[in-house]
Design a protein around this motif. Structure first.
Motif, PDB file in Angstrom:
ATOM      1  N   GLY A   1       0.778  -1.190   0.000  1.00  0.00           N
ATOM      2  CA  GLY A   1       0.000   0.000   0.000  1.00  0.00           C
ATOM      3  C   GLY A   1       0.814   1.245   0.000  1.00  0.00           C
ATOM      4  N   SER A   2       2.103   1.167  -0.036  1.00  0.00           N
ATOM      5  CA  SER A   2       2.933   2.359  -0.100  1.00  0.00           C
ATOM      6  C   SER A   2       4.046   2.113  -1.069  1.00  0.00           C
ATOM      7  CB  SER A   2       3.503   2.707   1.275  1.00  0.00           C
ATOM      8  OG  SER A   2       4.448   1.770   1.647  1.00  0.00           O
ATOM      9  N   SER A   3       4.659   3.181  -1.495  1.00  0.00           N
ATOM     10  CA  SER A   3       5.763   3.057  -2.438  1.00  0.00           C
ATOM     11  C   SER A   3       7.061   2.727  -1.746  1.00  0.00           C
ATOM     12  CB  SER A   3       5.916   4.376  -3.192  1.00  0.00           C
ATOM     13  OG  SER A   3       6.291   5.403  -2.301  1.00  0.00           O
ATOM     14  N   GLY A   4       7.065   2.731  -0.413  1.00  0.00           N
ATOM     15  CA  GLY A   4       8.281   2.462   0.319  1.00  0.00           C
ATOM     16  C   GLY A   4       9.129   3.689   0.540  1.00  0.00           C
ATOM     17  N   ARG A   5       8.734   4.879   0.016  1.00  0.00           N
ATOM     18  CA  ARG A   5       9.521   6.087   0.173  1.00  0.00           C
ATOM     19  C   ARG A   5       8.622   7.197   0.694  1.00  0.00           C
ATOM     20  NH1 ARG A   5      13.697   7.152  -4.530  1.00  0.00           N
ATOM     21  NH2 ARG A   5      14.830   7.906  -2.733  1.00  0.00           N
ATOM     22  N   THR A   6       9.118   7.927   1.665  1.00  0.00           N
ATOM     23  CA  THR A   6       8.373   9.020   2.265  1.00  0.00           C
ATOM     24  C   THR A   6       9.274  10.247   2.318  1.00  0.00           C
ATOM     25  OG1 THR A   6       9.033   8.242   4.465  1.00  0.00           O
ATOM     26  CG2 THR A   6       6.899   7.499   3.624  1.00  0.00           C
ATOM     27  N   PHE A   7       8.731  11.339   2.834  1.00  0.00           N
ATOM     28  CA  PHE A   7       9.461  12.595   2.879  1.00  0.00           C
ATOM     29  C   PHE A   7       9.992  12.839   4.288  1.00  0.00           C
ATOM     30  CE2 PHE A   7       6.667  13.006  -0.746  1.00  0.00           C
ATOM     31  CZ  PHE A   7       7.512  13.564  -1.698  1.00  0.00           C
ATOM     32  N   SER A   8      11.235  13.304   4.339  1.00  0.00           N
ATOM     33  CA  SER A   8      11.879  13.568   5.615  1.00  0.00           C
ATOM     34  C   SER A   8      11.287  14.818   6.251  1.00  0.00           C
ATOM     35  CB  SER A   8      13.387  13.751   5.418  1.00  0.00           C
ATOM     36  OG  SER A   8      14.000  14.181   6.615  1.00  0.00           O
ATOM     37  N   THR A   9      11.131  14.776   7.564  1.00  0.00           N
ATOM     38  CA  THR A   9      10.594  15.915   8.311  1.00  0.00           C
ATOM     39  C   THR A   9      11.655  16.619   9.139  1.00  0.00           C
ATOM     40  OG1 THR A   9      10.020  14.474  10.170  1.00  0.00           O
ATOM     41  CG2 THR A   9       8.343  14.795   8.466  1.00  0.00           C
ATOM     42  N   THR A  10      12.922  16.228   8.914  1.00  0.00           N
ATOM     43  CA  THR A  10      13.987  16.774   9.752  1.00  0.00           C
ATOM     44  C   THR A  10      14.517  18.110   9.255  1.00  0.00           C
ATOM     45  OG1 THR A  10      15.635  15.510   8.505  1.00  0.00           O
ATOM     46  CG2 THR A  10      14.685  14.471  10.454  1.00  0.00           C
ATOM     47  N   GLY A  11      14.311  18.428   7.986  1.00  0.00           N
ATOM     48  CA  GLY A  11      14.864  19.662   7.427  1.00  0.00           C
ATOM     49  C   GLY A  11      14.165  20.892   7.971  1.00  0.00           C
ATOM     50  N   PRO A  12      14.899  21.908   8.434  1.00  0.00           N
ATOM     51  CA  PRO A  12      14.270  23.114   8.959  1.00  0.00           C
ATOM     52  C   PRO A  12      13.759  23.988   7.823  1.00  0.00           C
ATOM     53  CG  PRO A  12      16.639  23.358   8.991  1.00  0.00           C
ATOM     54  CD  PRO A  12      16.365  21.960   8.516  1.00  0.00           C
ATOM     55  N   PRO A  13      12.769  24.819   8.073  1.00  0.00           N
ATOM     56  CA  PRO A  13      12.308  25.734   7.033  1.00  0.00           C
ATOM     57  C   PRO A  13      13.350  26.795   6.730  1.00  0.00           C
ATOM     58  CG  PRO A  13      11.271  26.237   9.132  1.00  0.00           C
ATOM     59  CD  PRO A  13      12.049  24.981   9.339  1.00  0.00           C
ATOM     60  N   VAL A  14      13.304  27.319   5.502  1.00  0.00           N
ATOM     61  CA  VAL A  14      14.218  28.390   5.104  1.00  0.00           C
ATOM     62  C   VAL A  14      13.648  29.715   5.616  1.00  0.00           C
ATOM     63  CG1 VAL A  14      15.268  29.574   3.167  1.00  0.00           C
ATOM     64  CG2 VAL A  14      14.989  27.099   3.096  1.00  0.00           C
ATOM     65  N   LEU A  15      14.278  30.278   6.612  1.00  0.00           N
ATOM     66  CA  LEU A  15      13.822  31.535   7.204  1.00  0.00           C
ATOM     67  C   LEU A  15      15.004  32.493   7.326  1.00  0.00           C
ATOM     68  CD1 LEU A  15      11.464  30.157  10.008  1.00  0.00           C
ATOM     69  CD2 LEU A  15      10.797  31.147   7.825  1.00  0.00           C
ATOM     70  N   GLN A  16      15.656  32.730   6.189  1.00  0.00           N
ATOM     71  CA  GLN A  16      16.809  33.631   6.216  1.00  0.00           C
ATOM     72  C   GLN A  16      16.329  35.071   6.414  1.00  0.00           C
ATOM     73  OE1 GLN A  16      18.114  32.459   2.349  1.00  0.00           O
ATOM     74  NE2 GLN A  16      19.723  31.119   3.152  1.00  0.00           N
ATOM     75  N   PRO A  17      16.976  35.819   7.294  1.00  0.00           N
ATOM     76  CA  PRO A  17      16.530  37.190   7.572  1.00  0.00           C
ATOM     77  C   PRO A  17      16.596  38.066   6.331  1.00  0.00           C
ATOM     78  CG  PRO A  17      18.083  36.416   9.238  1.00  0.00           C
ATOM     79  CD  PRO A  17      18.104  35.411   8.133  1.00  0.00           C
ATOM     80  N   GLY A  18      15.521  38.786   6.078  1.00  0.00           N
ATOM     81  CA  GLY A  18      15.499  39.762   5.004  1.00  0.00           C
ATOM     82  C   GLY A  18      15.264  39.224   3.619  1.00  0.00           C
ATOM     83  N   VAL A  19      15.066  37.913   3.460  1.00  0.00           N
ATOM     84  CA  VAL A  19      14.893  37.356   2.116  1.00  0.00           C
ATOM     85  C   VAL A  19      13.479  36.836   1.886  1.00  0.00           C
ATOM     86  CG1 VAL A  19      17.325  36.750   1.967  1.00  0.00           C
ATOM     87  CG2 VAL A  19      15.691  35.054   2.788  1.00  0.00           C
ATOM     88  N   ALA A  20      12.685  36.714   2.910  1.00  0.00           N
ATOM     89  CA  ALA A  20      11.324  36.219   2.760  1.00  0.00           C
ATOM     90  C   ALA A  20      10.452  37.279   2.106  1.00  0.00           C
ATOM     91  CB  ALA A  20      10.757  35.822   4.114  1.00  0.00           C
ATOM     92  N   HIS A  21       9.406  36.821   1.445  1.00  0.00           N
ATOM     93  CA  HIS A  21       8.434  37.734   0.854  1.00  0.00           C
ATOM     94  C   HIS A  21       7.693  38.494   1.968  1.00  0.00           C
ATOM     95  CE1 HIS A  21       8.472  36.473  -3.443  1.00  0.00           C
ATOM     96  NE2 HIS A  21       8.899  35.321  -2.941  1.00  0.00           N
ATOM     97  N   ARG A  22       7.323  39.722   1.646  1.00  0.00           N
ATOM     98  CA  ARG A  22       6.566  40.506   2.616  1.00  0.00           C
ATOM     99  C   ARG A  22       5.095  40.085   2.630  1.00  0.00           C
ATOM    100  NH1 ARG A  22       9.481  44.202  -0.245  1.00  0.00           N
ATOM    101  NH2 ARG A  22       7.586  44.935  -1.292  1.00  0.00           N
TER     102      ARG A  22
END
Length: 1081
Positions: A116-137
């Motif tokens: 019932g699954s493909s055997g591959r899932t997505f990792s949840t360990t990566g932090p979000p990209v929140l670099q100061p001053g580069v995010a959209h307003r």
């Protein structure tokens, strides 16, 4: 909406003579529909079998050929409900599902299918990209991944603040492995004159970004320099809310020309426009007006905003999603809406297309993800699970997944093959001022999922567990379908696999049949067109196993809902009764009842009646062929015969001396009726390892025989050849034994079976001959016979998730899904001879067979002879007529087994009692502890004796702490084999029983044995009493007692996480156990 570079895939066309495994595109579907409509002479919209064959002969071909017989089989696969007609919707839906399978939707032939699954899932360990001053307003409105193939790939995000941000798309130091360190660092910001970007698309031919806004024009921007490259007028001056761009290929693509740069626009007035982007012939290559657009057409098919656009290359169409709750498919050549897809209850917010599956996917404010069949405008399914409106959807075709994102920052990964949720991701970062998600995109080249709000977050795809051979979980049932010469198997995870017996290839598979519940019983209907499955929660469903379509669901009665999942509602027997005009489904199980359902062919089968059965769990059921009789096997040792028409009990079968047997030897585990003129003969095998033949009309026990399966093991499989020449038994230790019963003579039936009755048949009865005895290790969970070529074959299924095919001589042909073979080519088989047993295994089998021999059949033969007539019946022959089995008595004279006082050794009618034994009730028992021997003392009759062996061995006593291995778990008790007493290993295995009331000291009535113990568990227990003659009574009612070692389904030793749970360190799966808290010394 996600975009990728590289151009649009070409369209493949086919005509007459198309193979169903080829691409099914719009032209093929139109041609087939034209043929279908032309053959429908009476205008009913449906074709019968002969009309179908005549219409499509020479038009289509199947993997089985293109002759009349192959087309008839195709018709029967489509017509699973057996109404003798096929409609166009049925035909087109089957083509879609069949193409899904051949494209890898279930699995490629000969390859493994996961549970019932493909055997591959997505990792949840990566932090979000929140670099100061580069995010959209402001929130991101569009997210795109561009991989040009000749340079570094990039991610582009367009925001409602009027800017476009460029992000690094290459992998970091981690490399291109399964755990990639994705950079996603901010590269630059492109300032645009737009106040708000409502939509964006990448144009692969010119490498430009098309940006939409509330202004009456579209802006073209060069992402390399950030400069304007041109403006395109918006259609009717309406704001562009969705964009899709692509480049036509040479003669392929969407069929509008060669190399054109096309841009589709969805606007706020409900219109969809198609524009061609053209380059001006100007000297200044940096001019801000070097590109312009030409509108090809505009269609207004909606009365609300068009918020999503997706091109459909294989159909030469464009899919549009609107807030008016509908989707439309617009033909790019004819410029008209050819399909309108209605199924959402609220606004449609996003859409996507899977070219592999020929399937459209849409998400809406109603929190549903809907899968569409574009060929018939009918939804294939609805995926429910989100609790907030959906905002984006993406497709990962390599892993057969669709990914959806909701406004509450929840991302769900679904398997397209079985419509099951594989993983739920939660973005736990706080976004301000609006805490939500707005966009989602997947990169196949980087195997990376990226979500967006004000910035980006990466979810890398990780490697899962290695696949098996179709099943990843223990196989619970296997049956042979003679209609299509296929074997069908089910497992504990709810996966159904269909195998081609002639080659060993996997033809089709589908999973999640009963949610998280395991399949506990299955059978075919009387026409062998449908598969009926029952689960541990009491649910029963009817399937078209050729396509995986769910045909009917049985209405769950009130008592099953009260029992709950994994408890007393487990289904253990299924049957079909009645005539073709009034079919009924009959269900039996641990609820101790037999229930009838109306098999009307509707989506939901209603409950007709329910009859209370024995006061004990029903472990198995078998219908008599051609006669309305059902046999049910009970845990208390009784066999009940039911009238399938009235629901009344015909007779109860119980062998003599049943009450004197130990409790753990009383259950009847498997049943099967013989075939043809002997169909009234019932074969039953019990926990005492005895094989019994019953005459059902008179209730006479014709004969019985000891099977010689190992002590402490259960007989889990029973199969009969259709010519009644052989019989197969398989046990939980992994042994398969085949018995020659061709010389047995049974009394004829004393009544005629009504011709109108059409009882269902056991799948295991579809054999032509039997294989020689073979040792298939791993613990077969079921056994069924299968036919192939001009030979006889046996299919065995095991708890190790494998299925094996054996020849009539006992040779291993191969393992399904792992090996490929030709039944007529012995050189393609894995072996040409029967595998030999090991020395220790041979010894165990020999000693076991010497403990009990067939009792005389004179007493049982008298009533049988009276019931059949005055004709004298010959005595039953020895059923153990096999190759070199049993061995001669000279070998048994030196073979010995350690026995204890009270152990039953043999029948007093077959052996003489020697020293160290005594006779009681017609059986010989041991009077001392020692070695059992069978010797000849100059007479023709053998003598059994017990010889003392040195010092008295260690024997468990009341109060002793013992270590035991669980061998079988039933609803009321767990059987175990005691291997240690205190700190000393025992020289012989002693049997023990952990009863339900002895598991723990509190809430005894709520104990579920399967949640406390599993076969193979190592248990620390205390001896309560000597119990009966064969088993000690054990208790785990203390914190220090219970399971001390157990293995997960992955075969890894688990670690305890609480007093009632253990966890697999590899898969992180949690399983329930009664865990022992052992104090270290």
């Amino acid at each position: 909406m996600a975009q990728s570079g590289g151009g649009s895939p070409g369209r493949r066309t086919s005509g007459p003579g198309s193979n169903l495994s080829d691409t099914v595109n719009l032209q093929v579907l139109r041609h087939l529909e034209s043929v279908f409509r032309s053959a429908d002479a009476n205008g009913s919209g449906e074709l019968d079998m002969e009309e179908f064959v005549a219409a499509f002969k020479g038009v289509i071909s199947t993997p089985e050929g293109s002759d009349d017989e192959a087309l008839r089989k195709l018709f029967m696969r489509i017509d699973a409900n057996c109404d003798a007609t096929v409609g166009w919707d049925e035909f087109s839906a089957y083509l879609l599902l069949e193409k899904t399978n051949s494209s890898g939707g279930a699995a490629a032939q000969g390859q493994a299918v996961p549970d019932g699954s493909s055997g591959r899932t997505f990792s949840t360990t990566g932090p979000p990209v929140l670099q100061p001053g580069v995010a959209h307003r402001e929130l991101i409105s569009s997210l795109m991944h561009v991989d040009t193939g000749n340079g570094p790939d990039k991610w582009y995000s367009a925001g409602k603040d009027g800017t476009v941000r460029v992000w690094n798309g290459k992998a970091g130091a981690g490399g291109m492995g399964s755990h990639i360190a994705h950079d996603l660092s901010h590269l630059r910001t492109l300032q645009t004159p737009l106040q708000c970007i409502t939509a964006a698309a990448y144009l692969p031919g010119s490498s430009l970004l098309a940006l939409g806004s509330y202004s009456p024009s579209l802006l073209l921007v060069d992402p390399a320099s950030g400069e304007q490259a041109g403006r395109l007028p918006a259609a009717a001056g309406s704001a562009a809310l969705s964009l899709a761009g692509w480049q036509e290929g040479g003669g392929g693509g969407l069929g509008l020309g060669r190399g054109r740069e096309l841009l589709a626009v969805g606007d706020a007035d409900g219109g969809v426009s198609l524009m061609e982007v053209l380059a001006d012939d100007v000297a200044d290559k940096k001019s801000i007006d070097r590109y312009h657009g030409r509108q090809l057409w505009r269609c207004v098919n909606h009365h609300d905003w068009v918020v999503g656009l997706t091109p459909l290359p294989q159909l030469s169409s464009l899919l549009a999603a609107s807030l008016d709750k509908q989707l439309t498919m617009t033909d790019l050549e004819r410029r008209i809406a050819v399909k309108t897809l209605s199924g959402h209850e609220k606004a449609v917010t996003c859409c996507a297309w899977s070219g592999m599956y020929k399937m459209a996917i849409s998400g809406g404010a109603d929190r549903l993800l809907v899968l569409w069949n574009p060929f018939s405008s009918r939804p294939l399914g609805q995926l429910a699970g989100h609790v907030a409106p959906l905002v984006a959807v993406a497709v990962n075709e390599r892993e057969h997944q669709v990914i959806s994102a909701a406004a509450d920052k929840t991302i769900k990964v679904w398997d397209l093959r079985n419509q099951r949720c594989l993983q739920t991701l939660q973005d736990r970062a706080t976004h301000s001022p609006e805490d939500t998600l707005t966009a989602l995109a997947y990169s196949p080249s980087r195997k990376l999922l990226v979500s967006a709000a004000y910035s980006l977050r990466a979810w890398p795809l990780t490697d899962g567990a290695a696949g098996g051979c179709g099943h990843r979980d223990p196989v619970s049932w296997v049956g042979f379908n003679p209609m299509f010469c296929e074997a069908v198997s089910t497992d504990h995870a709810g996966t159904v696999c269909v195998w081609h017996v002639a080659s060993g290839n996997l033809r089709f598979a589908f999973a999640n049949t009963h949610g998280s519940c395991r399949i506990s019983a299955a059978t075919f209907d009387s026409n062998h067109r449908r598969l009926i499955t029952g689960a541990e929660d009491g649910s029963v469903k009817v399937w078209n196993f050729s396509s995986g379509a769910l045909l009917s669901t049985l209405a769950t009665p009130y008592y099953s809902r009260e029992w709950g999942s994994g408890s007393g509602a487990e289904v253990t027997g299924l049957a079909v009764s009645g005539s073709n005009n009034a079919l009924n489904l009959v269900v039996a199980g641990w609820d101790r009842k037999v229930t009838w359902y109306n098999d009307s062919g509707k989506r939901r089968c209603n409950l007709l009646r329910s009859s209370s059965g024995p006061g004990s769990d029903i472990l198995a059921a078998a219908p008599m062929q051609g006669y309305p009789t059902l046999a049910t096997a009970c845990y208390n040792g009784e066999v009940w015969l039911w009238n399938l028409e009235s629901g009344a009990v015909r007779r109860k079968l119980l062998p003599q001396g049943h009450a004197s047997r130990p409790v753990n030897e009383q259950p009847v585990e498997r049943l099967a009726f013989m075939h043809g003129d002997a169909r009234h003969i019932l074969v039953a095998v019990g926990a005492d390892r005895m094989l019994r033949f019953w005459e059902c009309f008179s209730g006479a026990l014709l004969c019985e025989h000891f099977t010689a399966h190992q002590q402490g093991e259960s007989v889990a499989g029973l199969a009969l050849a259709p010519d009644n020449s052989s019989l197969v038994t398989a046990d939980t230790a992994g042994y398969i034994m085949v018995w020659d019963i061709s010389s047995l003579r049974f009394p004829a039936a004393n009544r005629a079976a009504p011709s109108s009755a059409a009882a269902g048949s056991r799948p295991s009865s579809a054999a032509t001959a039997a294989a020689a005895a073979a040792g298939s290790r791993g613990g077969p969970a079921a056994a069924a016979a299968a036919a192939g070529s001009n030979l006889g074959f046996l299919v065995s299924a095991s708890l190790d998730s494998s299925l094996c095919l054996w020849s009539s001589a006992g040779a291993l042909v191969g393992v399904f899904g792992r090996h490929r073979w030709s039944l007529d080519d012995i050189g393609s088989w894995q072996s040409s001879t029967r595998p030999l047993l090991k020395a220790g295994e041979e010894f165990d089998m020999l000693v076991s067979s010497s403990q009990l021999t067939p009792p005389p059949a004179a007493a049982a033969a008298a009533p049988a002879a009276a019931a059949s007539s005055s004709q004298q019946q010959p005595p039953p022959p020895d059923l153990a007529k096999q190759q070199d089995w049993p061995p001669d008595s000279s070998r048994l004279a030196v073979m010995a087994a350690l026995v204890c006082v009270g152990d039953r050794l043999a029948s007093a009618d077959s052996l003489q009692a020697g020293t160290g034994t005594y006779v009681r009730g017609g059986f010989i028992y041991a009077s001392i502890v020692g070695l059992q021997q069978v010797v000849h003392e100059g007479t023709d009759e053998a003598v059994v004796q017990v010889v003392a062996k040195g010092a008295a061995p260690v024997v468990p006593e009341p109060g002793s702490i013992v270590i035991a291995k669980v061998t079988k778990v039933s609803p009321t008790a767990a059987n175990a084999r005691i291997v240690c007493c205190g700190a000393q290993a025992l020289e012989a295995d002693f049997s023990g029983v952990i009863r339900q009331q002895d598991v723990r000291t509190h809430e005894i009535d709520k104990v579920v044995m399967y949640d406390c113990f599993r076969p193979g568990d190592i248990v620390r227990a205390k001896v309560l009493s000597l119990g009966d003659a064969r088993s000690y009574h054990l208790s785990t009612a203390d914190n220090s007692l219970g399971v001390v070692r157990a293995k997960s389904l992955a075969g890894v030793a688990m670690v305890p996480v609480s007093w009632q749970e253990m966890q697999c360190p590899q898969t992180k799966a949690v399983e329930r156990r009664k865990v022992a808290k052992v104090e270290e010394a």
